[in-house]
Write an enzyme that holds these catalytic residues in place. Structure first.
Site, PDB file in Angstrom:
ATOM      1  N   ASP A 111       0.872  -1.161   0.000  1.00 20.41           N
ATOM      2  CA  ASP A 111       0.000   0.000   0.000  1.00 20.41           C
ATOM      3  C   ASP A 111       0.912   1.215   0.000  1.00 20.41           C
ATOM      4  O   ASP A 111       2.034   1.156   0.505  1.00 20.41           O
ATOM      5  CB  ASP A 111      -0.938   0.001   1.215  1.00 20.41           C
ATOM      6  N   ASP A 148      -8.595   2.614   9.303  1.00 22.22           N
ATOM      7  CA  ASP A 148      -7.279   2.662   9.929  1.00 22.22           C
ATOM      8  C   ASP A 148      -7.421   3.058  11.397  1.00 22.22           C
ATOM      9  O   ASP A 148      -7.780   4.194  11.710  1.00 22.22           O
ATOM     10  CB  ASP A 148      -6.412   3.670   9.170  1.00 22.22           C
ATOM     11  N   GLU A 188      -5.189   3.460  14.401  1.00 25.21           N
ATOM     12  CA  GLU A 188      -3.854   3.531  14.994  1.00 25.21           C
ATOM     13  C   GLU A 188      -3.741   4.798  15.825  1.00 25.21           C
ATOM     14  O   GLU A 188      -4.503   5.751  15.643  1.00 25.21           O
ATOM     15  CB  GLU A 188      -2.775   3.481  13.928  1.00 25.21           C
TER      16      GLU A 188
END
Length: 219
Positions: free
Chosen positions: A23, A116, A118
């Site tokens: 990615d 995502d 994080e």
């Protein structure tokens, strides 16, 4: 082939043994994707939703370019959303709406939308964070979007609590830069018994003059 294999990019290995993938947020032309395909690459995951709440139009263009290369033999194409948590950010559901609509309005076809999760500007209230993730997933489902979760043990522990399993029904893209293209060091968390992808290395120089990429593995 298992449908989850459609989330990755092959890099010089046989699909019968393992699938490696990348990615990246680097700009890639259609000819660049065709070059990647000729060098063994199979899939592209593009960033669309940004952590500042904006839309990455470069990522959308990449997805369109990758889709053009699909005709030439490249694999499927996915997208990911890095949610915004700063003051003034849209709600979790609205961020999904903005991301999906931007893709649809641009005519950029995609498979899975990865969320995502994080450590970056999340609040300290784990219950609030859990609801934020549930809201994103619910909005994906309401829009008919296939969803997956990108995270790791440390991020999950700090953001929602290591044992919270509210979205364990969805595939896990496990981020652990241990340099090993396998699941050997995976420790179950969040209700996931094993990942679907391992992102095992970051900031690697890509082929075909592509900028830095992250490496992923799928058995």
């Amino acid at each position: 082939m298992n449908p989850i294999a459609l989330v990755f990019l092959a890099l010089g290995v046989s699909l019968s043994s393992a699938t490696l993938g990348i990615d990246t947020i680097a700009g890639i032309s259609t000819s660049g994707f065709q070059c990647l395909k000729s060098n063994g690459y199979w899939f592209y995951i593009g960033r669309v939703g940004q952590s500042n709440g904006g839309i990455d139009n470069g990522g959308i263009q990449n997805i369109k370019n990758a889709n053009a290369a699909v005709i030439a033999g490249l694999g499927a194409v996915d997208a990911y959303l890095f949610p915004c948590h700063s003051s003034g950010c849209a709600s979790a559901k609205q961020q999904v709406i903005n991301t999906v609509n931007a893709l649809h309005n641009a005519g950029a076809k995609f498979g899975t939308l990865w969320l995502d999760v994080e450590i970056y500007n999340w609040g300290s209230n784990m219950a609030t964070n859990q609801q934020f993730i549930l809201d994103m997933v619910a909005q994906c489902k309401s829009m008919g979007v296939t969803v997956g979760i990108y995270t790791n043990n440390n991020n999950w522990s700090n953001i929602v609590g290591i044992n919270w399993s509210g979205v364990s029904a969805y595939p896990l893209w496990w981020a652990n830069y241990n340099g090993q293209a396998n699941f050997n060091n995976f420790v179950p968390f969040g209700g996931w018994g094993k990942p679907s992808i391992h992102q095992y290395q970051g900031d690697v120089k890509g082929a075909c003059s592509v900028g830095n990429v992250d490496m992923n593995w799928y058995p």
